[in-house]
Design an enzyme around this catalytic site. Structure first.
Site, mmCIF file in Angstrom:
data_model
loop_
_atom_site.group_PDB
_atom_site.id
_atom_site.type_symbol
_atom_site.label_atom_id
_atom_site.label_comp_id
_atom_site.label_asym_id
_atom_site.label_seq_id
_atom_site.Cartn_x
_atom_site.Cartn_y
_atom_site.Cartn_z
ATOM 1 N N CYS A 1 -66.931 95.079 75.626
ATOM 2 C CA CYS A 1 -68.285 94.651 75.283
ATOM 3 C C CYS A 1 -69.098 95.811 74.710
ATOM 4 O O CYS A 1 -68.913 96.171 73.559
ATOM 5 C CB CYS A 1 -68.944 93.988 76.490
ATOM 6 S SG CYS A 1 -70.259 92.870 75.986
ATOM 7 N N HIS B 1 -65.511 90.126 77.812
ATOM 8 C CA HIS B 1 -65.272 90.792 79.097
ATOM 9 C C HIS B 1 -63.900 90.332 79.577
ATOM 10 O O HIS B 1 -63.783 89.442 80.423
ATOM 11 C CB HIS B 1 -66.349 90.407 80.110
ATOM 12 C CG HIS B 1 -67.603 91.194 79.948
ATOM 13 N ND1 HIS B 1 -67.756 92.444 80.484
ATOM 14 C CD2 HIS B 1 -68.735 90.917 79.287
ATOM 15 C CE1 HIS B 1 -68.954 92.906 80.159
ATOM 16 N NE2 HIS B 1 -69.571 92.000 79.436
ATOM 17 N N GLU C 1 -61.907 91.569 81.479
ATOM 18 C CA GLU C 1 -61.568 91.825 82.878
ATOM 19 C C GLU C 1 -61.651 90.553 83.717
ATOM 20 O O GLU C 1 -61.005 90.444 84.765
ATOM 21 C CB GLU C 1 -62.462 92.917 83.476
ATOM 22 C CG GLU C 1 -63.935 92.554 83.698
ATOM 23 C CD GLU C 1 -64.831 92.838 82.498
ATOM 24 O OE1 GLU C 1 -64.330 92.748 81.359
ATOM 25 O OE2 GLU C 1 -66.021 93.129 82.692
HETATM 26 N N1 GLN Z 1 -75.896 95.449 75.766
HETATM 27 C C1 GLN Z 1 -74.911 94.865 74.913
HETATM 28 C C2 GLN Z 1 -75.324 93.491 74.422
HETATM 29 O O1 GLN Z 1 -76.160 92.861 74.990
HETATM 30 C C3 GLN Z 1 -73.575 94.798 75.603
HETATM 31 C C4 GLN Z 1 -73.590 93.899 76.799
HETATM 32 C C5 GLN Z 1 -72.390 94.067 77.668
HETATM 33 O O2 GLN Z 1 -71.696 95.058 77.593
HETATM 34 N N2 GLN Z 1 -72.138 93.126 78.523
HETATM 35 O O3 GLN Z 1 -74.783 93.001 73.467
#
Ligand code: GLN
Length: 535
Positions: A378, A504, A506
């Site tokens: 992410c 994500h 994970e």
């Molecule tokens: N802050 C970034 C976004 O909102 C990444 C978010 C995250 O890593 N979950 O896109």
């Protein structure tokens, strides 16, 4: 059709004993390869747990359907190989909200609405609706907090009544309690657990097993004492000592005879834990070990990255490799510090806000240039893109608009209109998305499929206006969403392992089915170690 078997898990004495883990471990022991739903009942009054400050309950766990829930759901999914639904997280707020809405609509025809029977009935109706919809073999119900908390009273009472609704042979009560060891007297003390079970009995529930958390295994004489004063048989008192890995828990429960008790009461057949046991043995005695630098915020608890750490463990278990995680403070990272990291792989997980971001970008540059295995998740993808834009494409000052609104090169930005399918969570892209993988890419090779489905929780996207520049400079955009062509995966072909995902990943990793990108990453870290290089 055979009856649904209900397993109710309550807890006492103190919170934080690992009720979620215990519920999941019970599930792994008794409901393997069966259809399972896991309902979690939280006493608080928030209607939507997703709106609670994310870090108040450890990591925010994201479900396939986009629901934001607490870490317990992570345990359920990882132990049981299931995909939970947001509707399985019931809060007192949801119950009261639904009841009051019905009352306002006049559905009670002017009757007085009371805790007894209306709130209790509402709880049971929510449980039964889930069971109706899912038609499971097993329904696990974990009641948050401890018995005696005023805010979960209706859940405990509903659990008591459920026995007469479904029949004694279709319901199993497990209670997690605490037996502290007092160093000053040199022995474990049973009084808190005795009082705790007395309180549970007062609520009308007699546990079928008493799961006793303690630092070391309970001796038989302590079990007998507890049994005597809790009105149980000794074999119903089960020792759940601290374990080296949570995945040992189903085996610990089995060793202490829980399976036999459940089988006797619910007349179920046992699942086979052989494969699970093998994986646990590997986790405990791996052939090799690698160190992974997890670049987060120093102040965050390890809990904030629980699923990432678990996903590493899963991959390691399949590669006969132990994982040592070094949490790297990125707010003050200087290049000379890298030498002390002793890491074989660098992982930048998700995150929000600007703190520590430049440090992460420096580490990513180091991983890229020194050919150290890198996995970006992410934010870890977004920062890898920024680093590449700045240092490979020559786009000085490239940034994400989350951090710098006036950047000359908004290579990561908010794309209006991207969130039309996300009712919950405001402007976030939440939940599972499918991406089309580029043939012959490393990511496609790892997934061994043409598409990948992973969960999301973010606001910003790689800016499509820069896709061409990245690819002409050698970055492979190895997975995109089919319709909007949003970047889901990137990789660098001239690097042993430089892979990142906007998702994500994970959250889809399971002990018995590790996530492909984690598997590739740990494998690359092992190769890096074997080549004799250390960061
Ligand atoms: N802050 C970034 C976004 O909102 C990444 C978010 C995250 O890593 N979950 O896109």
């Amino acid at each position: 059709m055979p009856d649904v078997k209900y397993v109710v898990v309550t807890g006492g004495v103190v919170s934080g004993l690992g009720k979620g883990c215990a519920t999941a471990a019970l599930g792994a022991l008794i409901a393997r390869n069966k259809k399972v739903v896991t309902i979690k009942c939280d006493g608080y009054l928030n209607v939507d747990p997703g709106t609670i400050n994310p870090y108040e309950h450890g990591e925010v766990y994201v479900l396939e359907d986009g629901g934001e829930v607490d870490m317990d759901f992570g345990h359920y999914e990882r132990f049981l190989n299931i995909n939970c639904k947001f509707s399985w997280n019931i809060t007192s707020g949801k119950i009261f909200n639904s009841l009051i809405t019905k009352e306002r609509k006049g559905e009670f025809l002017g009757k007085t609405i009371q805790i007894f029977p209306h709130v209790i009935d509402e709880v049971k109706q929510w449980w039964k609706r889930i069971v109706q919809e899912e038609q499971p073999d097993f329904c696990f119900i974990e009641i948050g907090g401890t018995v005696g908390d005023c805010e979960n009273f209706w859940f405990v009472e509903a659990a008591r009544q459920l026995r007469s609704d479904v029949g004694n042979n279709n319901i199993f009560y497990a209670h997690l309690t605490y037996v502290p060891f007092l160093p000053s007297v040199g022995e474990p003390k049973t009084k808190p657990a005795q009082r705790d079970v007395a309180l549970l009995r007062e609520k009308g529930i007699i546990p079928d097993v008493l799961l006793c958390r303690s630092t070391t295994p309970l001796e038989d004489k302590i079990k007998s004492k507890l049994a005597l004063f809790c009105n149980l048989e000794s074999r119903q008192v089960v020792s759940v000592p601290d374990v080296k890995t949570i995945y040992e828990l189903p085996l610990v429960l089995k060793r202490d005879g829980v399976l036999a008790i459940v089988q006797e009461k619910l007349a179920i057949s046992a699942g086979d834990l052989t494969r699970w046991e093998k994986l646990v043995t590997t986790i405990l005695n791996p052939h090799d070990r690698v160190t992974i630098a997890l670049c987060g915020k120093y102040t965050d608890l390890r809990d904030s990255y629980a699923s990432v750490v678990e996903a590493l463990v899963h991959a390691g278990a399949h590669l006969n490799c132990g994982i040592d995680v070094t949490l790297v403070e990125t707010t003050s990272v200087a290049a000379e510090q890298f030498a002390d990291l002793h890491a074989h792989g660098i992982l930048v997980p998700g995150g929000f806000g600007s703190r520590g971001v430049e440090g992460k970008i420096t580490i990513i540059q180091h991983a890229r240039e020194k050919r150290i295995p890198y996995l970006g998740i992410c934010l870890g993808l977004q920062l890898a893109v920024i680093e590449f834009a700045r240092n490979v494409c020559g786009l000085a000052g490239a940034n994400t608009t989350e951090i710098d609104q006036n950047t000359p090169h908004p290579v990561v930005t908010f794309l209006p209109g991207q969130t039309e399918h996300t009712a919950k969570g405001g402007t976030m892209r939440l939940g599972a998305c499918t991406s089309q993988l580029v043939q012959e890419s490393l990511v496609a090779h790892l997934y061994q499929k043409e598409t990948a489905v992973e969960r999301h929780r973010h606001r910003y996207e790689v800016n499509p206006a820069y896709h061409r520049q990245f690819t002409t400079h050698g970055m492979v955009l190895s997975g995109l969403t089919p319709e909007k062509q949003l970047v889901e995966f990137i990789e660098l072909p001239n690097h042993p392992y430089f892979v990142a995902t906007q998702a994500h990943n994970e959250f889809t990793s399971r002990l018995e089915q590790p996530n492909p990108l984690f598997l590739g990453f740990v494998q690359a870290a092992l190769a890096y170690k074997k080549a004799g290089r250390i960061l």
